[in-house]
Write a protein that holds these residues in place. Structure first.
Motif, short mmCIF file in Angstrom:
data_model
loop_
_atom_site.label_atom_id
_atom_site.label_comp_id
_atom_site.label_asym_id
_atom_site.label_seq_id
_atom_site.Cartn_x
_atom_site.Cartn_y
_atom_site.Cartn_z
N MET A 240 0.84 -1.19 0.00
CA MET A 240 0.00 0.00 0.00
C MET A 240 0.88 1.25 0.00
SD MET A 240 -1.38 -0.24 3.93
CE MET A 240 -2.17 1.33 3.96
N SER A 241 0.39 2.30 -0.62
CA SER A 241 1.11 3.57 -0.65
C SER A 241 0.82 4.34 0.61
CB SER A 241 0.68 4.39 -1.87
OG SER A 241 1.03 3.73 -3.05
N TYR A 242 1.84 5.07 1.08
CA TYR A 242 1.71 5.91 2.26
C TYR A 242 2.48 7.20 2.01
CZ TYR A 242 2.58 7.68 6.96
OH TYR A 242 2.68 8.49 8.06
N GLN B 11 4.25 13.32 6.25
CA GLN B 11 3.87 14.73 6.41
C GLN B 11 4.38 15.60 5.27
OE1 GLN B 11 5.60 12.71 8.41
NE2 GLN B 11 5.80 13.57 10.44
N SER B 12 5.54 15.26 4.72
CA SER B 12 6.11 16.07 3.63
C SER B 12 5.61 15.62 2.26
CB SER B 12 7.64 16.00 3.67
OG SER B 12 8.06 14.68 3.38
N GLN B 13 4.66 14.68 2.25
CA GLN B 13 4.08 14.12 1.04
C GLN B 13 5.05 13.24 0.25
OE1 GLN B 13 0.70 14.20 0.36
NE2 GLN B 13 0.88 14.90 2.46
N LYS B 14 6.11 12.76 0.92
CA LYS B 14 6.98 11.77 0.29
C LYS B 14 6.25 10.44 0.29
CE LYS B 14 11.51 9.57 0.52
NZ LYS B 14 11.62 9.30 -0.87
N LYS B 15 6.31 9.76 -0.83
CA LYS B 15 5.59 8.49 -0.98
C LYS B 15 6.46 7.32 -0.56
CE LYS B 15 3.25 5.58 -4.37
NZ LYS B 15 2.91 5.39 -5.78
N TYR B 16 5.89 6.44 0.24
CA TYR B 16 6.53 5.20 0.67
C TYR B 16 5.61 4.04 0.33
CZ TYR B 16 9.69 8.08 3.44
OH TYR B 16 10.63 9.00 3.82
N THR B 17 6.17 2.86 0.26
CA THR B 17 5.37 1.65 0.11
C THR B 17 5.44 0.86 1.40
OG1 THR B 17 5.78 1.52 -2.27
CG2 THR B 17 5.07 -0.51 -1.18
N ILE B 18 4.28 0.57 1.97
CA ILE B 18 4.21 -0.27 3.15
C ILE B 18 3.86 -1.68 2.67
CG2 ILE B 18 2.96 -0.76 5.29
CD1 ILE B 18 2.39 2.27 5.47
N GLU B 19 4.69 -2.65 3.06
CA GLU B 19 4.40 -4.05 2.79
C GLU B 19 3.78 -4.61 4.06
OE1 GLU B 19 8.15 -5.71 1.57
OE2 GLU B 19 7.86 -5.04 -0.49
N LEU B 20 2.54 -5.02 3.96
CA LEU B 20 1.77 -5.49 5.11
C LEU B 20 1.60 -7.00 4.99
CD1 LEU B 20 0.44 -4.10 7.52
CD2 LEU B 20 -1.64 -3.92 6.16
N ASP B 21 2.20 -7.75 5.92
CA ASP B 21 2.16 -9.21 5.89
C ASP B 21 1.20 -9.74 6.95
OD1 ASP B 21 4.07 -9.29 3.89
OD2 ASP B 21 5.75 -9.57 5.27
N PHE B 22 0.23 -10.54 6.50
CA PHE B 22 -0.70 -11.24 7.39
C PHE B 22 -0.28 -12.71 7.41
CE2 PHE B 22 -2.92 -7.44 6.28
CZ PHE B 22 -3.81 -7.19 7.31
N PHE B 23 0.12 -13.20 8.57
CA PHE B 23 0.64 -14.56 8.68
C PHE B 23 -0.50 -15.54 8.94
CE2 PHE B 23 4.19 -11.84 9.17
CZ PHE B 23 5.28 -12.55 8.70
N HIS B 24 -0.26 -16.80 8.54
CA HIS B 24 -1.27 -17.86 8.67
C HIS B 24 -0.65 -19.05 9.40
CE1 HIS B 24 -3.41 -15.47 5.70
NE2 HIS B 24 -2.35 -15.54 4.92
N GLY B 25 -1.49 -20.00 9.75
CA GLY B 25 -1.00 -21.21 10.42
C GLY B 25 -0.58 -20.91 11.85
N LEU C 61 -0.48 -12.76 13.62
CA LEU C 61 0.67 -11.87 13.52
C LEU C 61 0.55 -11.05 12.24
CD1 LEU C 61 3.46 -10.85 14.43
CD2 LEU C 61 4.46 -12.76 13.16
N ILE C 62 0.71 -9.76 12.37
CA ILE C 62 0.70 -8.85 11.23
C ILE C 62 1.94 -7.97 11.34
CG2 ILE C 62 -0.53 -6.99 10.04
CD1 ILE C 62 -3.11 -8.03 11.41
N LEU C 63 2.74 -7.93 10.28
CA LEU C 63 3.93 -7.09 10.26
C LEU C 63 3.85 -6.10 9.11
CD1 LEU C 63 6.90 -9.59 10.85
CD2 LEU C 63 5.90 -7.97 12.47
N ALA C 64 4.30 -4.89 9.38
CA ALA C 64 4.38 -3.85 8.36
C ALA C 64 5.86 -3.53 8.16
CB ALA C 64 3.62 -2.62 8.78
N GLU C 65 6.26 -3.43 6.90
CA GLU C 65 7.66 -3.12 6.59
C GLU C 65 7.71 -1.98 5.59
OE1 GLU C 65 11.52 -5.22 4.41
OE2 GLU C 65 9.84 -6.46 5.03
N VAL C 66 8.66 -1.07 5.84
CA VAL C 66 8.91 0.03 4.92
C VAL C 66 10.40 0.02 4.63
CG1 VAL C 66 8.76 2.53 4.55
CG2 VAL C 66 7.04 1.39 5.98
N GLU C 67 10.77 0.10 3.36
CA GLU C 67 12.18 0.13 2.98
C GLU C 67 12.58 1.55 2.64
OE1 GLU C 67 13.03 -2.84 0.05
OE2 GLU C 67 12.37 -4.46 1.37
#
Length: 92
Positions: A34-36, A39-53, A58-64
């Motif tokens: 997802m795009s995020y 405050q300065s309107q810089k665009k980042y991509t959040i990778e949102l992982d929903f784990f199973h089993g 567990l849900i993890l969010a990662e931004v590079e």
């Protein structure tokens, strides 16, 4: 904070062969991107992982980032919770 990451595609056949060789608990997840805009309107991509089993719920969010400075200047969305970058339990 800084890690080298390798990503590459494999065939379904190779996946099936490798999956049979797992000696521990397989990590199964669904990833959303997802795009995020900060405050300065810089665009980042959040990778949102929903784990199973075994790791269900567990849900993890990662931004590079392009640099460690950029990551230190980043203000995460309010819905981010605990920071786990330096927690060894969450390293792949």
């Amino acid at each position: 904070m800084s890690r080298q990451e390798e990503e590459f595609s494999i065939s379904n056949e190779d996946f099936e062969k490798l999956f049979k060789k797992i000696t521990g608990i397989p990590i199964i997840k669904t990833r959303y991107r997802m795009s995020y805009y900060d405050q300065s309107q810089k665009k980042y991509t959040i990778e949102l992982d929903f784990f199973h089993g075994v790791l269900d719920s567990l849900i993890l969010a990662e931004v590079e980032f392009d640099s460690e400075k950029e990551s230190m200047d980043f203000t995460p969305p309010k819905w981010f919770q605990r920071e786990v970058t330096f927690d060894g339990h969450f390293h792949n």
